[in-house]
Design a protein around this motif. Structure first.
Motif, mmCIF file in Angstrom:
data_model
loop_
_atom_site.group_PDB
_atom_site.id
_atom_site.type_symbol
_atom_site.label_atom_id
_atom_site.label_comp_id
_atom_site.label_asym_id
_atom_site.label_seq_id
_atom_site.Cartn_x
_atom_site.Cartn_y
_atom_site.Cartn_z
ATOM 1 N N ARG A 30 80.936 30.617 5.304
ATOM 2 C CA ARG A 30 81.266 29.249 5.672
ATOM 3 C C ARG A 30 82.641 28.972 5.069
ATOM 4 O O ARG A 30 82.773 28.758 3.863
ATOM 5 C CB ARG A 30 80.233 28.269 5.106
ATOM 6 C CG ARG A 30 80.577 26.788 5.300
ATOM 7 C CD ARG A 30 80.400 26.371 6.736
ATOM 8 N NE ARG A 30 80.644 24.939 6.933
ATOM 9 C CZ ARG A 30 80.511 24.313 8.098
ATOM 10 N NH1 ARG A 30 80.123 25.001 9.172
ATOM 11 N NH2 ARG A 30 80.743 23.033 8.210
ATOM 12 N N VAL A 31 83.690 29.015 5.897
ATOM 13 C CA VAL A 31 85.059 28.864 5.407
ATOM 14 C C VAL A 31 85.286 27.425 4.946
ATOM 15 O O VAL A 31 84.963 26.471 5.654
ATOM 16 C CB VAL A 31 86.077 29.249 6.494
ATOM 17 C CG1 VAL A 31 87.505 29.067 5.980
ATOM 18 C CG2 VAL A 31 85.852 30.696 6.952
ATOM 19 N N LEU A 32 85.843 27.295 3.736
ATOM 20 C CA LEU A 32 86.109 25.976 3.153
ATOM 21 C C LEU A 32 87.599 25.669 3.081
ATOM 22 O O LEU A 32 88.003 24.513 3.250
ATOM 23 C CB LEU A 32 85.501 25.894 1.749
ATOM 24 C CG LEU A 32 84.008 26.204 1.645
ATOM 25 C CD1 LEU A 32 83.566 26.207 0.187
ATOM 26 C CD2 LEU A 32 83.185 25.201 2.447
ATOM 27 N N LEU A 33 88.416 26.680 2.798
ATOM 28 C CA LEU A 33 89.873 26.540 2.746
ATOM 29 C C LEU A 33 90.509 27.641 3.573
ATOM 30 O O LEU A 33 90.042 28.791 3.552
ATOM 31 C CB LEU A 33 90.388 26.666 1.314
ATOM 32 C CG LEU A 33 90.267 25.504 0.339
ATOM 33 C CD1 LEU A 33 90.804 25.940 -1.026
ATOM 34 C CD2 LEU A 33 91.026 24.281 0.825
ATOM 35 N N ALA A 86 81.795 29.683 1.238
ATOM 36 C CA ALA A 86 80.441 29.728 0.680
ATOM 37 C C ALA A 86 79.581 30.539 1.641
ATOM 38 O O ALA A 86 79.851 30.578 2.848
ATOM 39 C CB ALA A 86 79.880 28.327 0.500
ATOM 40 N N LYS A 87 78.548 31.184 1.101
ATOM 41 C CA LYS A 87 77.700 32.007 1.961
ATOM 42 C C LYS A 87 76.358 32.247 1.282
ATOM 43 O O LYS A 87 76.246 32.182 0.050
ATOM 44 C CB LYS A 87 78.369 33.360 2.266
ATOM 45 C CG LYS A 87 78.535 34.251 1.041
ATOM 46 C CD LYS A 87 79.293 35.534 1.365
ATOM 47 C CE LYS A 87 78.505 36.525 2.176
ATOM 48 N NZ LYS A 87 77.461 37.202 1.352
ATOM 49 N N ASN A 129 81.319 29.883 10.111
ATOM 50 C CA ASN A 129 82.387 29.328 10.945
ATOM 51 C C ASN A 129 83.647 30.190 10.915
ATOM 52 O O ASN A 129 84.738 29.715 11.233
ATOM 53 C CB ASN A 129 82.727 27.897 10.514
ATOM 54 C CG ASN A 129 83.290 27.823 9.102
ATOM 55 O OD1 ASN A 129 83.271 28.809 8.366
ATOM 56 N ND2 ASN A 129 83.790 26.658 8.718
ATOM 57 N N LEU A 130 83.502 31.457 10.488
ATOM 58 C CA LEU A 130 84.663 32.337 10.349
ATOM 59 C C LEU A 130 85.427 32.465 11.661
ATOM 60 O O LEU A 130 86.663 32.358 11.681
ATOM 61 C CB LEU A 130 84.208 33.714 9.863
ATOM 62 C CG LEU A 130 85.305 34.758 9.654
ATOM 63 C CD1 LEU A 130 86.197 34.371 8.478
ATOM 64 C CD2 LEU A 130 84.689 36.142 9.423
ATOM 65 N N ALA A 131 84.725 32.689 12.767
ATOM 66 C CA ALA A 131 85.381 32.901 14.053
ATOM 67 C C ALA A 131 86.116 31.661 14.529
ATOM 68 O O ALA A 131 87.176 31.757 15.164
ATOM 69 C CB ALA A 131 84.350 33.333 15.105
#
Length: 301
Positions: A215-218, A240-241, A287-289
């Motif tokens: 889960r991309v945060l920055l 986070a993951k 949400n990486l993609a």
């Protein structure tokens, strides 16, 4: 309601309140088998490092109980049961004595850590925590550039087990510079109320081996940055993951003392502690993609 049932209900409610009030117990582990950053160096007589001093003050304000160690030999199943969260600012192959001369972690200790996280523990790391247990690097020090070829390819499932748990791996960095990281999830614990973009001077890490579960945060905005490590599309800087039943959080920032002093960084750390400890919720929907669709493209060597 019968008096006995009411009494039992009050006892249960009181126990829940007491448990909720218990401080989160965090192990801040800073062994540097590779390069030892200034912010984690202790004084000549063992005085606390800069980062340890910041965390001690933060813990007093936020009700977090920090313990500090550079001794890798302590890691075991029993040792880890004393903590809610393990927090790494480390470097290199921790199974070797390495540059700082502190006792190494054993293979059994590394296995115990990964199993502890997978069984529900909380793990977080900053900066050189991604410069740790590099895939195919077994040196006990900081290897020369000529021995870092595996960092410039995607190793995928062949990556070290620690890297797969963490969700990313350090490649290299260019000169310290002012650059911008974009906040992707302003609702995640510790990111609430932050500006949409953070423009600061830092030693920005270029990273790879991003887990699809992140889960991309920055996001690091690379346009206009100086140095080959940033000649690539935007990529995740913090995420986070899940890992089994556990929770993992990473932020590549944290090189400079003024970053440790900054309210935004301390807010992110506090949120990470509470989230990895399971005290507060936070979305880990991957949400990486969407956030960084070309993050798999690596910089030139």
């Amino acid at each position: 309601m019968k008096p006995r049932l009411l009494f039992l209900l009050l006892v249960c409610l009181s126990a829940e309140v007491i448990m909720a009030a218990d401080p989160v117990k965090v192990l801040f582990f800073t062994k540097a088998a590779g390069y030892e950053h200034q912010v984690i160096k202790r004084g000549p007589a063992g005085e606390p490092s800069y980062a340890e001093t910041v965390l001690s003050d933060l813990g007093k304000r936020e009700g977090i109980e920090f313990s500090y160690s550079k001794d890798g030999s302590l890691f075991s199943t029993d040792y880890l049961q004393g903590f809610d969260v393990v927090f790494f600012y480390t470097s290199g192959n921790l199974l070797a004595v390495g540059n700082d001369g502190n006792p190494p972690m054993s293979p059994a200790g590394k296995k115990a850590l990964l199993e502890w996280v997978a069984q529900g523990g909380g793990f977080m790391a900053v900066h050189a925590g991604s410069d740790t247990f590099h895939s195919f690097e077994v040196t006990g020090g900081n290897p020369p550039q000529s021995e870092r070829g595996n960092r410039y390819r995607n190793n995928g499932e062949a990556s070290d087990s620690y890297i797969k748990m963490l969700g990313g791996e350090f490649i290299n960095h260019g000169p310290q510079q002012v650059a911008t990281a974009r906040v992707i999830d302003p609702a995640f614990p510790g990111f609430v109320g932050l500006d949409a973009e953070l423009t600061v001077k830092e030693e920005w890490y270029s990273l790879k081996e991003f887990s699809p579960a992140n889960r991309v945060l920055l996001v690091m905005q690379t346009a206009g940055m100086e140095g080959k490590p940033y000649q690539r599309p935007d990529y995740p800087l913090a995420w986070a993951k899940p890992y089994g039943q556990g929770r993992v959080w990473f932020n590549a920032m944290g090189h400079r003392e003024d970053v440790w002093d900054a309210s935004y960084f301390q807010s992110m750390l506090t949120g990470a502690v509470q989230w990895t400890a399971g005290r507060v919720p936070g979305s880990v929907t991957p949400n990486l993609a969407e956030a960084t669709p070309r993050s798999g493209e690596l910089p030139p060597r």
